[in-house]
Design an enzyme around this catalytic site. Structure first.
Site, PDB file in Angstrom:
ATOM      1  N   GLY A 342       0.849  -1.191   0.000  1.00 18.75           N
ATOM      2  CA  GLY A 342       0.000   0.000   0.000  1.00 18.75           C
ATOM      3  C   GLY A 342       0.873   1.226   0.000  1.00 18.75           C
ATOM      4  N   CYS A 411      -8.877  23.865  15.685  1.00 24.45           N
ATOM      5  CA  CYS A 411      -8.868  24.258  17.094  1.00 24.45           C
ATOM      6  C   CYS A 411      -8.424  23.102  17.985  1.00 24.45           C
ATOM      7  CB  CYS A 411     -10.259  24.750  17.486  1.00 24.45           C
ATOM      8  SG  CYS A 411     -10.294  25.580  19.080  1.00 24.45           S
TER       9      CYS A 411
END
Length: 484
Positions: A342, A411
């Protein structure tokens, strides 16, 4: 069933259109194309003697990275200036791939596997972009799946089901029924998994070709989050339970056909002798399985080969190095080899491209704030992973080189792409890339803070730019609530 990789060729139909946005006078205009999808629905060697490769004389081309700085100080992808691409597409973070590099990476595996009956199963979890899957399938690749939806996507991309392998420690009965109906290989992961596979066979009316996923308990020497083959792993079965599983397969001859054994050690592995050590153990298990009358013909050694994330000139193992460590073992037992790459197929083909929002200092820390974030690329925040970062164009002559944390607008204090990176102080709006972002980046992206998933493009063989995934929008988010 033919085990050797088949080489398919199916050209995609292109619908080119030029983006209308203006480029600056110093940039050339780059057309960005949009792809329209074309869819189709025994010879014995001793184990000790077998670990030495007989294919060492093979000449392997030295790796040449598709993203590189030229003498003019600009970053290029396959000869196309990344800054020009940024000025030709929508102004937001995006993923940029080299299609030729994807091809080259797969060709390296195919070259390494010459003389070995094999299936290259691309791990879809690394990157599930449909256009990338279609391209890999056209080059003869199979697919490795860890969910029912990945199986559905593989079928949508046109993969041959008999070259697909269904992994996972929590496969649902519904997904197993689909796998049985389509004729994919299924790796048995546990007692309840075997029972569900038996039930799926009965529901579908089809015998399932299964491999036993055995944990060899070889230390892959990687981050614990990506180690998968040790004795305490949530994946696979312990070798002391092997006989129970063999007895269960014998008890269900109509439902199950045992065709092989499978292991998966982990990810980001940089020492190929670890694969050799595991393969030696797996051969011992296969010998025992055959002694009990099973016609086992497949050895699946998984994936996990690492790449050079640090860009520090390290010499890392190649696909040829990997295959050479197991080649004679596989040939000595007349086995078909399955591998599951992968990261090593797709990671180094891509950069995550961002704009600098600004630079700030708090206490002893300097920050480069960019428009990309952990929402689009979470590996550094999740694994404390390192990915190389650089600017796409030469900095101003007066730019001071200093240590920066490269952070996004999300945030969270954990929202960083890199820490303590020595970089020239960039001007506002400058381009900045995170390298080696092809694997486990976009496929792990989220919409946290309503950061919508970014678009994806690739550079074609002729240097043109093609959009291969649309950006997600706020309207896409609202559609989930329509009619409620």
């Amino acid at each position: 069933m033919a085990a050797a990789t088949q080489f398919l060729s199916q050209p995609s139909s292109l619908n080119p259109h030029q983006l209308k946005n203006q480029t600056s006078q110093r940039s050339r205009s780059i057309p960005v194309l949009s792809l329209k999808s074309t869819l189709k629905p025994l010879k014995r060697l001793s184990v000790k003697a077998a670990v030495v490769s007989q294919n060492s004389s093979k000449t392997v081309t030295k790796f040449d990275h598709c993203f590189k700085k030229s003498s003019d100080g600009f970053l290029y992808c396959e000869g196309t200036k990344v800054e020009d691409i940024m000025e030709s597409v929508e102004r937001r973070p995006f993923y940029l791939y080299s299609k030729p590099q994807i091809t080259r990476n797969l060709e390296a595996y195919k070259e390494a596997l010459e003389g070995v009956s094999s299936v290259i199963g691309y791990a879809i979890k690394a990157n599930n972009n449909l256009k990338i899957l279609e391209h890999l399938r056209s080059l003869g690749c199979g697919a490795v799946l860890v969910s029912g939806n990945e199986l559905r996507l593989a079928l949508r991309a046109g993969f041959d089901p008999t070259k697909c392998i269904f992994n996972g420690n929590g496969k649902s009965l519904e997904d197993l029924v689909l796998a049985a109906q389509e004729g994919v290989f299924v790796n048995v992961d546990s007692e309840f998994d075997l029972n569900n596979i038996v039930e799926a066979s009965r529901i579908s009316g089809k015998q399932v070709n299964v491999l036993l996923r055995i944990n060899p308990d070889v230390d892959p020497q990687v981050h614990p989050y990506v180690a998968t083959g040790n004795k305490n792993s949530k994946f696979g079965i312990r070798n002391e339970k092997l006989q129970w599983f063999l007895d269960q397969v014998k008890a269900h001859p109509k439902e199950l056909k045992l065709v092989g054994a499978h292991c998966h050690l982990g990810s980001t592995i940089t020492k190929v002798d670890i694969f050799r050590d595991a393969a030696v153990l797996m051969i011992e298990y296969i010998d025992e399985i055959r002694r009990q009358g099973f016609e086992v013909s497949y050895l699946n050694i998984g994936g996990g080969l690492g790449i050079d994330y640090y860009h520090a000139g390290a010499v890392l193992p190649t696909p040829m190095d990997l295959i050479n460590t197991v080649r004679e073992l596989v040939l000595s037992r007349d086995l078909n080899l399955i591998i599951e790459p992968g990261r090593s197929l797709i990671a180094n083909t891509c950069c995550f491209v961002n704009h600098v929002t600004g630079v700030k200092t708090n206490g002893t820390k300097n920050f480069i704030v960019i428009d990309g974030s952990m929402a689009e690329l979470i590996r550094p925040s999740l694994y404390d992973a390192y990915q190389h970062i650089e600017l796409v164009s030469p900095p101003p002559a007066e730019a001071e080189v200093t240590k920066f944390d490269v952070v996004g607008p999300v945030c969270e204090s954990a929202d960083f792409l890199g820490k303590d990176r020595e970089l020239p102080t960039p001007p506002q709006g400058a381009g900045l890339v995170v390298h080696d972002a092809g694997a486990y980046c976009m496929s792990m992206a989220s919409t946290y803070n309503l950061k919508m998933r970014p678009p994806e493009y690739w550079v074609e063989e002729d240097g043109s730019i093609t959009k291969i995934r649309h950006a997600e929008t706020f309207d896409d988010h609202l559609r989930f609530f329509e009619g409620l």
